[in-house]
Design a protein around this motif. Structure first.
Motif, PDB file in Angstrom:
ATOM      1  N   ASP A  85     -29.931  -6.444   1.525  1.00  0.00           N
ATOM      2  CA  ASP A  85     -31.129  -5.893   0.897  1.00  0.00           C
ATOM      3  C   ASP A  85     -31.558  -4.789   1.825  1.00  0.00           C
ATOM      4  N   HIS A  89     -31.810  -0.974   0.234  1.00  0.00           N
ATOM      5  CA  HIS A  89     -32.887  -0.390   0.187  1.00  0.00           C
ATOM      6  C   HIS A  89     -32.706   1.185   0.643  1.00  0.00           C
ATOM      7  N   GLU A  92     -31.007   3.172  -1.892  1.00  0.00           N
ATOM      8  CA  GLU A  92     -31.897   3.663  -2.945  1.00  0.00           C
ATOM      9  C   GLU A  92     -32.689   4.754  -2.350  1.00  0.00           C
TER      10      GLU A  92
END
Length: 114
Positions: A85, A89, A92
């Motif tokens: 995750d 992140h 992104e």
């Protein structure tokens, strides 16, 4: 559990034991550790090497010296990878257009300029 871990470490070590004499070049240790699912940085690899009895500076590491140190690393769950995750992140944040990919040019720009 310890026997399974020892077997896993021995198998990874043997991949790099080119002469089948239970030794590897000290420069291969980082690759062996990473092949076992641990991801230390170079300073941490050097710390590991300090714990392992290395034959001659810049020389060879014997399996019998590597095995106990690496067993402890795996049992202690040291050098775990960054969670997915967090990586997602970070990706992104780099994917400014939210298109699901980063172009080579953008990646080079981010790694060299920003």
């Amino acid at each position: 559990l310890v026997a399974e871990i020892a077997k896993k470490i021995t198998e990874a070590f043997e991949v790099f034991d080119r002469e089948s004499n239970k030794t590897v070049d000290v420069r291969e240790i980082g690759c062996i550790v990473r092949s076992l699912g641990c991801f230390p940085n170079e300073a941490e690899v050097q710390e590991l090497l300090a714990q392992i009895e290395v034959q001659e500076p810049g020389g060879f590491v014997h399996l019998e010296n590597f095995l106990p140190v690496m067993t402890k690393v795996l049992l202690d769950r040291r050098f775990r990878p960054i969670p997915e995750d967090i990586i997602l992140h970070a990706f992104e944040a780099l994917d400014e257009n939210k298109c699901g990919y980063i172009t080579k040019e953008d990646l080079v720009k981010h790694l060299t300029e920003e």
